[in-house]
Enzyme design. Structure first.
Site, PDB file in Angstrom:
ATOM      1  N   GLU A   1       0.876  -1.177   0.000  1.00 52.32           N
ATOM      2  CA  GLU A   1       0.000   0.000   0.000  1.00 52.32           C
ATOM      3  C   GLU A   1       0.904   1.214   0.000  1.00 52.32           C
ATOM      4  OE1 GLU A   1      -3.696  -1.638   2.746  1.00 52.32           O
ATOM      5  OE2 GLU A   1      -2.715   0.247   3.269  1.00 52.32           O
TER       6      GLU A   1
ATOM      7  N   ASP B   1      -6.047   9.591   9.943  1.00 57.67           N
ATOM      8  CA  ASP B   1      -4.742   9.046  10.302  1.00 57.67           C
ATOM      9  C   ASP B   1      -4.196   9.624  11.592  1.00 57.67           C
ATOM     10  OD1 ASP B   1      -3.876   7.144   8.226  1.00 57.67           O
ATOM     11  OD2 ASP B   1      -4.274   8.844   6.903  1.00 57.67           O
TER      12      ASP B   1
END
Lengths: 277, 407
Positions: free
Chosen positions: A52, A63
């Site tokens: 990824e 995040d």
């Protein structure tokens, strides 16, 4: 354009070896383009099954501090969406099998134009997309154009996604299902391994797709434990933290930076290898 | 015929997907999706529940002090020569701004939904104070995210929030302003979905927030219509409000969207001037459409889609986006959005103090600066209503610093 099948083939290969796939997340361009490219190029050799590649964004709302700081280091070093695509192109010159998934937020793609972006991504050798701020309700934006271009569109499901909502979330999901192991941001702590296992089994009742689990997996032990039930384990924050520990006081790469990440990937790979012993 | 079914009405938005034209929507992480769907359902039920509306009406009247006065600014009008100028005195509300209108509506909703912990973002601190106030009033725990830069430039409001029992968490990411505070509040919400209600302070964010906040603030416009008719007769010729996220402006404008003879002006933060790169926070006159904080709207951004920090002397306008309904109203041409520079706002602030004995918030001073430009171009006998959205006590230190008077 024919559909990308690298993701499907890779999960099948891991399943045949009776082990979960190791999915590694790194932030493109972190801490600089050259170092990030070297890290990416060496991931398969260190034991990563899927990659990824984070597309840096100024405001990564889902995040934690590690991924946010990684993106900011990359942006400060002049990283762009084009450079992320260039990294994939470069990677593909020597690896045509390891699946590459771009992960990030919608705005930079929206600015490039969704139709243009999915075409360029496919041509660069990208296999799938994970776009955090595009829920199923907004499928017309990018998910459907991506599927039409032959890319997989991987959806996150979370502990808040209930049985009633799950079919809607899974409807246009392809490649694999990414189960977020907790209610929180990347880099947090998993509260219960047992609960994760149950959630994976619940998702599998609704789909044939492999289920990978991420958010909160930090060590080979975590990977082995989660990998008992999951078809894949995703590690991101821990790899970024390993990279950070190798940087100098000005956040620049040092001679040990690339190896610091690869060393942890090797440990994690050993973890997934013994997950079902 | 009911207003909301008029096919040509500008008041129809949002649609069932939370869109105002192409703007708005629900661009959030999956973790939050079930929550905003639940919120939408709870709000739909609440707004047709007479008990809920009565409680809100009582609080507006006896806690906030509504209706707020519509005041004829006689000396300002004479000074500028031209249109008659009226101030809608939202700064006289309890807590000193329009923000309480929204906070009361949402806190009653949070209570109905059984949430016990309230989080909010704040820029100038006005929304933080209003949120801390309603949390104290209803005995709910309260966490306010505020950019570290804003914590420093709005120190009195930080202390007010603490006195009200809120925990103020400074956010150091980015430039430490409203955008960063909103990122952090969203992260908190994702991490605490079970007991937490996110009380957004402006008419932005994912659906249903833009609609909900607009509805709670629309009391400003409906009161203006009534008060103006009584005081001066008919409709005002122009309405002016400042725009950061745009909650006081949409609350002022919404009632008049289908009255084409009423001109609507939104004053954006022009900072150092639109020609200065990243030196302003005028997302509509100096940005382009993009996706941030759950909605599609006009944004300050670079060529690669990275969000810019922006700049304004006013912490409450220092935000790179704007509510999606404003983006829609800009593209439809119904509202004229204009940039007002820091210097123009500072001048308006001083003029208001000298001529009317009112210190406006620096945010509202942006609106006033547009009034100062507009009034002389209009006929005598015409009228402008300015939404004086907040009081300027919190800005005295900032203004002093800019005028070379350290306090």
């Amino acid at each position: 354009m024919t559909k990308s099948t690298r993701i499907k083939q890779r999960f099948a290969k891991c399943a045949a070896a009776d082990r979960p796939a190791l999915v590694t997340f790194i932030s493109a361009g972190d801490p600089d383009l050259k170092t990030a490219q070297s890290i990416m190029d060496g991931l398969p050799g260190a034991g990563a099954d899927l990659i990824e590649l984070g597309m840096p964004f100024s405001d990564p709302m889902a995040d934690g501090p590690s991924v946010e700081a990684a993106g900011h280091r990359a942006l400060t070093a002049g990283h762009t969406l084009q450079k992320t695509l260039d990294m994939v192109k470069s990677f593909r010159t020597h690896d045509d099998e390891t699946p590459v998934i771009l992960m990030g937020y919608y705005n930079p793609i929206y600015q490039r134009g969704p139709e243009t972006f999915v075409k360029e991504a496919r041509e660069a050798g990208v296999d799938g997309l994970i776009i955090v701020d595009l829920p199923a309700e907004e499928d017309d934006e990018l998910c459907l154009p991506a599927l039409a271009a032959g890319l997989n569109f991987i959806r996150l499901t979370t502990p808040t996604t209930d049985e009633k909502r799950l079919p809607k979330v899974l409807q246009n999901t392809s490649g694999f299902v990414y189960y977020v192991s907790m209610k929180g941001i990347t880099g947090g702590a998993i509260s219960s391994h047992t609960a994760v296992g149950e959630a994976v089994r619940a998702i599998k009742e609704h789909t044939e797709l492999p289920v990978a689990v991420g958010f909160g997996i930090k060590t080979a032990e975590d990977a082995a434990l989660i990998g008992r039930d999951a078809d894949g384990v995703v590690v991101g924050t821990a790899l970024i933290n390993a990279l950070v520990a190798s940087l100098d006081d000005n956040n620049r790469a040092t001679g040990t930076s690339v190896e610091a990440v690869h060393a942890l990937v090797r440990e994690l790979a050993a973890g997934v290898a013994r997950a079902r012993d | 015929m009911n207003q909301q079914f008029k096919s040509n009405s500008l008041k129809n938005g949002p649609d069932e997907n939370g869109r105002f034209g192409i703007f708005g929507g629900r661009f959030v992480a999956e973790t939050l999706m079930p929550l905003i769907l639940e919120l939408e359902e709870a709000y739909t039920q609440a707004k047709s529940d007479p008990a809920y509306l009565k409680e809100l009406g009582d609080l507006n009247a006896h806690y906030t002090g509504r209706p707020s006065p519509l005041y004829f600014a006689e000396r300002m009008s004479a000074h500028l020569g031209g249109a008659n100028i009226y101030f809608k005195r939202e700064e006289l509300n309890h807590t000193g701004s329009h923000k309480l209108n929204n906070c009361l509506g949402q806190i009653l909703l949070a209570k109905r939904m059984g949430r016990t912990r309230i989080i909010a973002e704040t820029g100038a601190g006005q929304h933080g104070v209003a949120t801390a106030t309603v949390c104290a009033r209803f005995g709910l725990s309260c966490v306010i995210y505020m950019g570290a830069t804003d914590v420093e430039r709005q120190a009195p409001n930080v202390f007010r929030m603490k006195l009200l029992g809120a925990e103020v968490k400074p956010v150091t990411a980015g430039a430490g302003t409203l955008k960063d505070a909103m990122n952090e509040a969203l992260r908190d919400w994702v991490s605490n979905v079970d007991d937490t209600y996110y009380l957004i302070g402006t008419a932005a964010g994912p659906h249903p927030y833009p609609e909900m906040v607009r509805d709670f603030q629309s009391v400003i416009g409906t009161e203006i219509r009534e008060q103006f008719a009584k005081k001066a007769g008919g409709l005002p010729d122009a309405l002016v409000a400042c725009i950061g996220g745009g909650s006081n402006a949409i609350g002022t404008f919404h009632e008049f969207l289908d009255e084409p003879e009423v001109k609507l002006y939104g004053a954006e933060a022009g900072g150092h001037g639109l020609e200065v790169e990243n030196g302003h926070a005028a997302s509509m006159t100096g940005g382009r459409p993009g996706i941030l904080h759950g909605n599609r709207t006009y944004l300050l951004q670079d060529d690669d889609g990275q969000i810019l920090e922006g700049h304004s002397i006013s912490a409450g306008l220092d935000y790179p986006g704007v509510g999606p309904e404003h983006s829609f109203l800009k593209d439809s041409g119904r509202v004229t959005y204009v940039p007002i520079t820091d210097a123009e706002a500072l001048e308006a602030f001083q003029l208001c103090a000298q001529l009317e004995g009112i210190l406006p918030a620096l945010e509202s001073a942006h609106g006033l600066a547009q009034v100062i430009k507009l009034a002389p171009t209009m006929e005598k006998g015409q009228s402008i209503v300015l939404c004086l959205s907040g009081r300027g006590d919190k800005d005295v230190e900032t203004v002093g610093r800019h005028l070379g008077v350290p306090l």
